[in-house]
Design a protein around this motif. Structure first.
Motif, PDB file in Angstrom:
ATOM      1  N   HIS A 291      -8.334   4.277  12.040  1.00  0.00           N
ATOM      2  CA  HIS A 291      -7.623   4.243  10.760  1.00  0.00           C
ATOM      3  C   HIS A 291      -6.490   3.222  10.820  1.00  0.00           C
ATOM      4  CE1 HIS A 291      -4.979   6.444   7.612  1.00  0.00           C
ATOM      5  NE2 HIS A 291      -5.826   5.634   7.011  1.00  0.00           N
ATOM      6  N   SER A 295      -6.591  -0.390   8.889  1.00  0.00           N
ATOM      7  CA  SER A 295      -5.541  -0.601   7.882  1.00  0.00           C
ATOM      8  C   SER A 295      -4.815  -1.914   8.165  1.00  0.00           C
ATOM      9  CB  SER A 295      -4.550   0.561   7.888  1.00  0.00           C
ATOM     10  OG  SER A 295      -5.212   1.737   7.545  1.00  0.00           O
ATOM     11  N   TRP A 296      -4.488  -2.142   9.441  1.00  0.00           N
ATOM     12  CA  TRP A 296      -3.823  -3.403   9.807  1.00  0.00           C
ATOM     13  C   TRP A 296      -4.741  -4.585   9.537  1.00  0.00           C
ATOM     14  CZ3 TRP A 296       1.028  -4.683  10.553  1.00  0.00           C
ATOM     15  CH2 TRP A 296       1.943  -3.715  10.959  1.00  0.00           C
ATOM     16  N   TRP A 365     -16.381   2.768  -5.341  1.00  0.00           N
ATOM     17  CA  TRP A 365     -14.919   2.799  -5.378  1.00  0.00           C
ATOM     18  C   TRP A 365     -14.351   3.887  -6.289  1.00  0.00           C
ATOM     19  CZ3 TRP A 365      -9.904   2.651  -4.846  1.00  0.00           C
ATOM     20  CH2 TRP A 365      -9.413   2.052  -3.678  1.00  0.00           C
ATOM     21  N   LEU A 512     -11.908  -6.398  -2.072  1.00  0.00           N
ATOM     22  CA  LEU A 512     -10.753  -7.207  -2.453  1.00  0.00           C
ATOM     23  C   LEU A 512     -10.926  -8.644  -1.971  1.00  0.00           C
ATOM     24  CD1 LEU A 512      -7.776  -4.723  -2.019  1.00  0.00           C
ATOM     25  CD2 LEU A 512      -8.771  -5.564  -4.123  1.00  0.00           C
TER      26      LEU A 512
ATOM     27  N   LEU B  28      -4.452   1.086 -11.036  1.00  0.00           N
ATOM     28  CA  LEU B  28      -4.436   2.376 -10.341  1.00  0.00           C
ATOM     29  C   LEU B  28      -5.204   2.320  -9.026  1.00  0.00           C
ATOM     30  CD1 LEU B  28      -5.029   4.731 -13.411  1.00  0.00           C
ATOM     31  CD2 LEU B  28      -2.902   4.446 -12.146  1.00  0.00           C
ATOM     32  N   TYR B  29      -6.395   1.730  -9.071  1.00  0.00           N
ATOM     33  CA  TYR B  29      -7.197   1.633  -7.845  1.00  0.00           C
ATOM     34  C   TYR B  29      -6.513   0.740  -6.810  1.00  0.00           C
ATOM     35  CZ  TYR B  29     -11.173   3.848 -10.242  1.00  0.00           C
ATOM     36  OH  TYR B  29     -11.997   4.728 -10.907  1.00  0.00           O
ATOM     37  N   TYR B  32      -3.699   2.563  -5.287  1.00  0.00           N
ATOM     38  CA  TYR B  32      -4.181   3.593  -4.363  1.00  0.00           C
ATOM     39  C   TYR B  32      -4.655   2.965  -3.050  1.00  0.00           C
ATOM     40  CZ  TYR B  32      -6.660   7.699  -2.675  1.00  0.00           C
ATOM     41  OH  TYR B  32      -7.075   8.756  -1.917  1.00  0.00           O
ATOM     42  N   ALA B  33      -5.281   1.780  -3.171  1.00  0.00           N
ATOM     43  CA  ALA B  33      -5.690   1.054  -1.947  1.00  0.00           C
ATOM     44  C   ALA B  33      -4.439   0.745  -1.118  1.00  0.00           C
ATOM     45  CB  ALA B  33      -6.430  -0.233  -2.306  1.00  0.00           C
ATOM     46  N   MET B  36      -3.294   3.829   0.687  1.00  0.00           N
ATOM     47  CA  MET B  36      -4.129   4.152   1.850  1.00  0.00           C
ATOM     48  C   MET B  36      -3.842   3.212   3.018  1.00  0.00           C
ATOM     49  SD  MET B  36      -7.706   5.479   0.344  1.00  0.00           S
ATOM     50  CE  MET B  36      -7.917   4.121  -0.750  1.00  0.00           C
ATOM     51  N   LEU B  37      -3.649   1.932   2.700  1.00  0.00           N
ATOM     52  CA  LEU B  37      -3.306   0.993   3.774  1.00  0.00           C
ATOM     53  C   LEU B  37      -1.948   1.376   4.372  1.00  0.00           C
ATOM     54  CD1 LEU B  37      -4.363  -2.493   2.310  1.00  0.00           C
ATOM     55  CD2 LEU B  37      -5.561  -1.097   3.973  1.00  0.00           C
ATOM     56  N   GLY B  39      -0.700   4.300   4.527  1.00  0.00           N
ATOM     57  CA  GLY B  39      -0.902   5.502   5.338  1.00  0.00           C
ATOM     58  C   GLY B  39      -1.353   5.160   6.749  1.00  0.00           C
ATOM     59  N   GLY B  40      -2.242   4.174   6.853  1.00  0.00           N
ATOM     60  CA  GLY B  40      -2.743   3.757   8.161  1.00  0.00           C
ATOM     61  C   GLY B  40      -1.694   2.995   8.957  1.00  0.00           C
ATOM     62  N   ILE B  41      -0.919   2.192   8.257  1.00  0.00           N
ATOM     63  CA  ILE B  41       0.040   1.329   8.958  1.00  0.00           C
ATOM     64  C   ILE B  41       1.338   2.075   9.294  1.00  0.00           C
ATOM     65  CG2 ILE B  41       1.489  -0.742   8.678  1.00  0.00           C
ATOM     66  CD1 ILE B  41      -0.875  -1.911   7.015  1.00  0.00           C
ATOM     67  N   THR B  44       1.114   8.927   7.887  1.00  0.00           N
ATOM     68  CA  THR B  44       1.127   9.857   6.754  1.00  0.00           C
ATOM     69  C   THR B  44       2.024  11.051   7.073  1.00  0.00           C
ATOM     70  OG1 THR B  44      -0.887  10.805   7.675  1.00  0.00           O
ATOM     71  CG2 THR B  44      -1.152   9.282   5.827  1.00  0.00           C
ATOM     72  N   LEU B  55       3.732  -2.862  -0.167  1.00  0.00           N
ATOM     73  CA  LEU B  55       2.293  -2.825   0.094  1.00  0.00           C
ATOM     74  C   LEU B  55       1.534  -2.266  -1.117  1.00  0.00           C
ATOM     75  CD1 LEU B  55       0.463  -3.621   2.410  1.00  0.00           C
ATOM     76  CD2 LEU B  55       0.672  -1.341   3.349  1.00  0.00           C
ATOM     77  N   PHE B  58       1.498  -4.959  -3.696  1.00  0.00           N
ATOM     78  CA  PHE B  58       0.514  -5.957  -3.260  1.00  0.00           C
ATOM     79  C   PHE B  58      -0.903  -5.469  -3.596  1.00  0.00           C
ATOM     80  CE2 PHE B  58      -2.292  -7.470   0.256  1.00  0.00           C
ATOM     81  CZ  PHE B  58      -2.316  -8.809  -0.089  1.00  0.00           C
ATOM     82  N   MET B  62      -3.584  -7.232  -6.044  1.00  0.00           N
ATOM     83  CA  MET B  62      -4.932  -7.554  -5.563  1.00  0.00           C
ATOM     84  C   MET B  62      -5.988  -6.862  -6.440  1.00  0.00           C
ATOM     85  SD  MET B  62      -4.772  -9.621  -3.010  1.00  0.00           S
ATOM     86  CE  MET B  62      -6.145  -9.557  -1.903  1.00  0.00           C
ATOM     87  N   GLY B  63      -5.722  -5.632  -6.805  1.00  0.00           N
ATOM     88  CA  GLY B  63      -6.666  -4.880  -7.652  1.00  0.00           C
ATOM     89  C   GLY B  63      -6.862  -5.572  -8.990  1.00  0.00           C
TER      90      GLY B  63
END
Lengths: 564, 100
Positions: A291, A295-296, A365, A512, B28-29, B32-33, B36-37, B39-41, B44, B55, B58, B62-63
């Protein structure tokens, strides 16, 4: 004789009218048995104290008289309550002490008709507070079913031949969250407060959110279930046991059997997948590690290429202004000459790939995005285009097969060229690419000339190898998610959890990257807009080849371009 | 008419359609992306720090760019297809006229 017959017929025909005319004053005069109560106890708004007559009429108890439940009362008031004794008195005292309800006797009224249900509730984990020592009141009928005077039928029949269990508890599940996600309540009751959040983040929660009629909600797993004569399971929300209770459907070894209600052949390993915790917080450290890494990887790749797109856009505008000032335009001779860049097989592979990927993104998605409460409505609408979440899932799998065919086609194509010794290795990265990255960054920042790329620039090579990597990641993990029961039989639990993480993170990165970076390079760049036609025709003009792949152009023509 | 015109018109229609129906979901998507990113970096549960907010923004950008591009490119391809069909009909008509 004839006159008699006419008279008799006239009498017969007028009889019903006469009878109804006689009834009419009686009917008009028939008082609404509830009206006397409603004169004082009617409400106009939901938050007002009292009964909303219209809503009550629509409710499952709409045909009841007030005194059917509020026994012993006589209109008009004031009403004196008859003191209760024995078990009823103790129960009402307990309701009062724990402030369980504003109408503590309502539970007794429900019990009068629904004795079997209240017995089940009392024997369940939700009935413990009524008997033993509890710091906080658990559920009453109204807490789950809503305002007692407005209870509507919530049980939905399973779709014909579709679901193997009823989904009656679905509407009530939102009410489970009212207590189970309330930090104050859960702290007093000694419960975890994140079960609602973890459910909503799970595949089941997302499917329920986007309108699946098959995905299970709380009671479908936690409620003890009985099969009816047709073999349809009826999970019972009134018979929820503590997970520490050996008889609970989610206790220990029972879990696999409970999963098996929907997933034939579910094993203990499979049952571990739904554990009210984020996928990354598995027993193994590998999913968490993946994860973090993914993510990184996604964030850094997207940051780098978003910056690249912006710099390139600035360079394109600068180049265009400079060319306009210098009066340079496209050379009509070079515009009319073409080189074959992609053959029909390469273009067909690309068509299959792009259609598959776009459909996969559009159908996949929304389910991932449904983890965000704000995006659920959008997800529901997008999935409705495919006939709902299960229709979208079917289309998703078909699109997956399309990209697998595309990948197999490409590998076959490579093997064939390899066997014929005609395989070009122009897509392989080399040291030249490193220098071209440096030179292009310098060019985009306004220093130096654009590198003279060979057949493929470093951006195209990245596109190609990213798809290669993405195919392995997405198809590999997609298969695990497609057949989770099978894989759970043979693979350790962390493989399935990791597949879930990789599939989602890689999808985010791939979509993306493709829609922002690849679409910019191949379609939206000012010098290319609306598109580089090579993906359709397979041909590229000498003019574009000279601009985009100067190295290859010079090799082909033997001409050197004047950089000025 | 320039040969690019039908695809440019198509891209404009695609963008208009995007603004009408897909801007909000894309925001929104994308957001949310970003969550999630983050959360990983950053771990959580995600905390509302500057880096996390950046982020998420960003992700939203991007969305919107990604979905907007999809609509624009889809529109451009549809426009190009219409252009090819129209020019094909024109050519046929011209050939028939020359035969007459």
């Amino acid at each position: 004789m004839r006159a008699k017959t006419i008279l008799l017929l006239s009498l017969l025909l007028t009889l019903p009218w006469a009878a109804s005319a006689a009834d009419a004053p009686a009917k008009a005069a028939a008082p609404d048995p509830n009206q006397a109560c409603l004169d004082c106890h009617s409400a106009a708004k939901p938050d007002e104290s009292g009964v909303r007559p219209v809503e009550f009429g629509k409710s499952v108890h709409g045909s009841f008289g007030c005194t059917d439940c509020h026994a012993g009362y006589q209109a008009p008031g004031p009403h004196e309550l008859t003191p209760l004794d024995g078990a009823d008195g103790a129960l009402v005292a307990r309701f009062d002490a724990l402030k369980a309800s504003t109408a503590p006797r309502a539970y007794l009224a429900c019990q009068n008709c629904h004795g079997e249900v209240t017995e089940q509730l009392a024997a369940s984990v939700h009935g413990k507070w009524m008997k033993g020592d509890a710091k906080v009141a658990g559920p009453t009928c109204a807490k789950c079913h809503g305002t007692v005077h407005e209870i509507v039928k919530g049980v939905q029949a399973p779709a014909a031949g579709d679901a193997k269990f009823t989904i009656g508890a679905r509407a009530i599940s939102a009410r489970c969250e009212k207590c189970h996600s309330d930090a104050t309540f859960t702290e007093k009751a000694g419960l975890k407060d994140d079960v609602g959040a973890t459910f909503r983040d799970s595949i089941h929660g997302r499917l329920v959110a986007v309108g699946s009629a098959r995905a299970p909600a709380c009671a479908d797993c936690h409620g003890s279930a009985e099969k009816d004569a047709k073999g349809v399971l009826h999970p019972n929300a009134h018979r929820i046991l503590a997970k520490t209770d050996a008889a609970s459907p989610v206790a220990g070894k029972n879990r696999a059997q409970t999963c098996g209600r929907c997933h034939d052949g579910a094993s203990d390993n499979f049952a571990q997948l739904v554990a009210h915790r984020p996928a990354a917080e598995s027993d193994s450290k590998i999913p968490h590690f993946l994860h973090v890494v993914f993510s990184w990887l996604a964030a850094l790749t997207l940051f780098f290429f978003a910056g690249h797109v912006l710099l390139d856009l600035a360079a394109e505008i600068r180049h265009k202004v400079k060319a306009r000032k210098a009066g340079h335009g496209p050379d009509p001779v070079k515009e009319a000459l073409f080189v074959q860049r992609f053959d029909i097989h390469q273009r067909a592979q690309h068509w299959l790939m792009l259609s598959g990927v776009i459909v996969l993104g559009v159908t996949g998605w929304p389910l991932r995005g449904a983890g965000s409460a704000e995006a659920i409505e959008s997800s529901r609408k997008i999935m409705a285009l495919f006939g709902g979440p299960h229709g979208a899932a079917l289309v998703h799998r078909i699109a997956a097969v399309v990209i697998i065919i595309s990948g197999a086609y490409h590998l076959g194509y490579l093997l064939l060229h390899g066997a014929r010794r005609t395989l070009a290795f122009s897509m392989l990265p080399g040291p030249r690419d490193v220098f071209e990255i440096r030179d292009n960054l310098r060019y985009m920042l306004g220093f130096g000339d654009r590198p003279g790329y060979g057949k493929y620039s470093y951006l195209e090579k990245f596109d190609y190898w990213a798809v290669f990597w993405g195919m392995i990641m997405m198809v590999g993990t997609g298969f695990v998610l497609w057949f989770p029961v099978f894989f759970a039989k043979y693979a350790p639990h962390w493989i399935l959890t990791s597949a879930q993480i990789i599939h989602g993170e890689e999808a985010t990165l791939a979509l993306l990257f493709l829609f922002v970076v690849h679409f910019y390079n191949a379609h939206l760049k000012p010098s290319i807009f609306p598109m580089n036609w090579v993906w359709l025709t397979g041909k590229m003009s000498h003019s574009m080849l000279e601009e985009e792949h100067r190295g290859q152009y010079e090799d082909l023509t033997g001409k050197k371009k004047d950089p000025h | 008419m320039n040969r690019k015109t039908p695809s440019i018109v198509g891209a404009a229609v695609g963008l208009a359609l995007f603004l009408a129906i897909a801007l909000l979901p894309a925001l929104l998507y994308g957001g949310y992306a970003g969550v999630m990113l983050a959360g990983g970096i950053f771990g959580t549960p995600v905390q509302p720090t500057f880096a996390v907010r950046a982020l998420i923004i960003f992700g939203m950008v991007m969305g919107v760019t990604g979905v907007g591009s999809l609509f624009a490119v889809g529109g451009a391809v549809a426009g190009a297809a219409v252009g090819v069909l129209a020019s094909g009909n024109e050519k046929k008509a011209a050939v028939q006229a020359s035969k007459v």
